[in-house]
Design a protein around this motif. Structure first.
Motif, PDB file in Angstrom:
ATOM      1  N   ILE A 103       0.836  -1.202   0.000  1.00  0.00           N
ATOM      2  CA  ILE A 103       0.000   0.000   0.000  1.00  0.00           C
ATOM      3  C   ILE A 103       0.872   1.254   0.000  1.00  0.00           C
ATOM      4  CG2 ILE A 103      -1.635   1.351   1.377  1.00  0.00           C
ATOM      5  CD1 ILE A 103      -2.893  -1.369   2.197  1.00  0.00           C
ATOM      6  N   VAL A 104       1.919   1.252   0.825  1.00  0.00           N
ATOM      7  CA  VAL A 104       2.807   2.420   0.888  1.00  0.00           C
ATOM      8  C   VAL A 104       3.512   2.624  -0.450  1.00  0.00           C
ATOM      9  CG1 VAL A 104       4.907   3.336   1.969  1.00  0.00           C
ATOM     10  CG2 VAL A 104       3.121   2.306   3.378  1.00  0.00           C
ATOM     11  N   ILE A 105       4.028   1.552  -1.024  1.00  0.00           N
ATOM     12  CA  ILE A 105       4.682   1.652  -2.328  1.00  0.00           C
ATOM     13  C   ILE A 105       3.667   2.090  -3.386  1.00  0.00           C
ATOM     14  CG2 ILE A 105       5.788   0.312  -4.160  1.00  0.00           C
ATOM     15  CD1 ILE A 105       7.163  -1.287  -1.904  1.00  0.00           C
ATOM     16  N   GLY A 106       2.440   1.568  -3.302  1.00  0.00           N
ATOM     17  CA  GLY A 106       1.384   1.969  -4.228  1.00  0.00           C
ATOM     18  C   GLY A 106       1.067   3.442  -4.136  1.00  0.00           C
ATOM     19  N   ILE A 107       1.039   3.970  -2.930  1.00  0.00           N
ATOM     20  CA  ILE A 107       0.789   5.401  -2.746  1.00  0.00           C
ATOM     21  C   ILE A 107       1.902   6.212  -3.397  1.00  0.00           C
ATOM     22  CG2 ILE A 107       0.699   7.257  -1.027  1.00  0.00           C
ATOM     23  CD1 ILE A 107      -0.729   5.220   0.832  1.00  0.00           C
ATOM     24  N   VAL A 108       3.140   5.836  -3.121  1.00  0.00           N
ATOM     25  CA  VAL A 108       4.283   6.574  -3.662  1.00  0.00           C
ATOM     26  C   VAL A 108       4.292   6.505  -5.192  1.00  0.00           C
ATOM     27  CG1 VAL A 108       6.815   6.633  -3.792  1.00  0.00           C
ATOM     28  CG2 VAL A 108       5.671   6.307  -1.588  1.00  0.00           C
ATOM     29  N   ILE A 109       4.144   5.310  -5.747  1.00  0.00           N
ATOM     30  CA  ILE A 109       4.173   5.140  -7.202  1.00  0.00           C
ATOM     31  C   ILE A 109       2.987   5.864  -7.841  1.00  0.00           C
ATOM     32  CG2 ILE A 109       3.990   3.447  -9.074  1.00  0.00           C
ATOM     33  CD1 ILE A 109       6.714   3.448  -7.780  1.00  0.00           C
ATOM     34  N   GLY A 110       1.791   5.741  -7.242  1.00  0.00           N
ATOM     35  CA  GLY A 110       0.608   6.414  -7.785  1.00  0.00           C
ATOM     36  C   GLY A 110       0.751   7.925  -7.795  1.00  0.00           C
ATOM     37  N   VAL A 111       1.252   8.480  -6.692  1.00  0.00           N
ATOM     38  CA  VAL A 111       1.432   9.928  -6.608  1.00  0.00           C
ATOM     39  C   VAL A 111       2.495  10.390  -7.604  1.00  0.00           C
ATOM     40  CG1 VAL A 111       2.278  11.789  -5.104  1.00  0.00           C
ATOM     41  CG2 VAL A 111       0.596  10.159  -4.246  1.00  0.00           C
ATOM     42  N   LEU A 112       3.596   9.652  -7.720  1.00  0.00           N
ATOM     43  CA  LEU A 112       4.618  10.015  -8.693  1.00  0.00           C
ATOM     44  C   LEU A 112       4.083   9.912 -10.123  1.00  0.00           C
ATOM     45  CD1 LEU A 112       7.795   8.383  -7.109  1.00  0.00           C
ATOM     46  CD2 LEU A 112       7.246  10.819  -7.262  1.00  0.00           C
ATOM     47  N   GLY A 113       3.228   8.914 -10.361  1.00  0.00           N
ATOM     48  CA  GLY A 113       2.603   8.795 -11.677  1.00  0.00           C
ATOM     49  C   GLY A 113       1.701   9.975 -11.986  1.00  0.00           C
ATOM     50  N   LEU A 153       2.057  12.983 -10.678  1.00  0.00           N
ATOM     51  CA  LEU A 153       2.919  14.153 -10.842  1.00  0.00           C
ATOM     52  C   LEU A 153       3.595  14.180 -12.211  1.00  0.00           C
ATOM     53  CD1 LEU A 153       4.614  14.378  -7.322  1.00  0.00           C
ATOM     54  CD2 LEU A 153       2.893  15.913  -8.293  1.00  0.00           C
ATOM     55  N   ALA A 154       3.768  13.021 -12.817  1.00  0.00           N
ATOM     56  CA  ALA A 154       4.408  12.957 -14.140  1.00  0.00           C
ATOM     57  C   ALA A 154       3.491  13.483 -15.235  1.00  0.00           C
ATOM     58  CB  ALA A 154       4.819  11.516 -14.445  1.00  0.00           C
ATOM     59  N   LEU A 155       2.199  13.556 -14.958  1.00  0.00           N
ATOM     60  CA  LEU A 155       1.235  14.031 -15.952  1.00  0.00           C
ATOM     61  C   LEU A 155       0.962  15.518 -15.764  1.00  0.00           C
ATOM     62  CD1 LEU A 155      -1.402  11.181 -15.784  1.00  0.00           C
ATOM     63  CD2 LEU A 155       0.263  11.576 -17.584  1.00  0.00           C
ATOM     64  N   PRO A 156       0.866  16.272 -16.860  1.00  0.00           N
ATOM     65  CA  PRO A 156       0.523  17.680 -16.728  1.00  0.00           C
ATOM     66  C   PRO A 156      -0.975  17.853 -16.468  1.00  0.00           C
ATOM     67  CG  PRO A 156       0.799  17.110 -19.036  1.00  0.00           C
ATOM     68  CD  PRO A 156       1.159  15.884 -18.232  1.00  0.00           C
ATOM     69  N   ALA A 195       2.258   3.773 -13.877  1.00  0.00           N
ATOM     70  CA  ALA A 195       1.290   4.495 -13.043  1.00  0.00           C
ATOM     71  C   ALA A 195       0.752   5.722 -13.783  1.00  0.00           C
ATOM     72  CB  ALA A 195       1.926   4.909 -11.723  1.00  0.00           C
ATOM     73  N   ALA A 196       1.625   6.457 -14.457  1.00  0.00           N
ATOM     74  CA  ALA A 196       1.177   7.620 -15.227  1.00  0.00           C
ATOM     75  C   ALA A 196       0.215   7.192 -16.331  1.00  0.00           C
ATOM     76  CB  ALA A 196       2.384   8.354 -15.818  1.00  0.00           C
ATOM     77  N   LEU A 197       0.537   6.089 -16.994  1.00  0.00           N
ATOM     78  CA  LEU A 197      -0.355   5.563 -18.036  1.00  0.00           C
ATOM     79  C   LEU A 197      -1.708   5.166 -17.442  1.00  0.00           C
ATOM     80  CD1 LEU A 197      -0.735   4.603 -20.985  1.00  0.00           C
ATOM     81  CD2 LEU A 197       0.153   2.393 -20.235  1.00  0.00           C
TER      82      LEU A 197
END
Length: 99
Positions: free
Chosen positions: A10-20, A22-25, A73-75
């Motif tokens: 869950i913690v890794i999912g939160i980090v990856i999801g948030v970074l994904g 942030l990668a999108l405008p 995640a961004a996709l």
């Protein structure tokens, strides 16, 4: 899977999801729960892809694996956001064009 494994996923999912996200405008119109789910799925798929191409479990930080996970995640966030807003904008434009 033990409780510590679930919590770390869950913690890794939160980090990856948030970074994904942030990668999108721009603004994404999906909730935090969807972001976490996309992040968890992206982390799992990204780890599998990185292991498949032989870039997982290197010495130090696995940058390529992280980039794959964040890209997935961004996709995922973009696809969910497009699915949510795409249907509404089509209906609105159709209604205006045929009045």
């Amino acid at each position: 899977m033990e409780i510590s494994g679930v919590i770390s996923a869950i913690v890794i999912g939160i980090v990856i999801g948030v970074l994904g996200r942030l990668a999108l405008p721009g603004r994404q119109r999906i909730g935090i729960l969807a972001t976490v789910v996309v992040g968890i799925v992206a982390a799992l798929l990204g780890s599998a892809i990185a292991a498949g191409i032989g870039v997982a479990d290197t010495k130090g930080i696995d940058w390529v694996e992280w980039l794959i996970q964040i890209g997935l995640a961004a996709l995922g966030v973009a696809l969910l956001d497009r699915g949510r807003t795409g249907g509404r904008s089509r209906r609105r434009s159709w209604g205006r064009a045929h009045r």
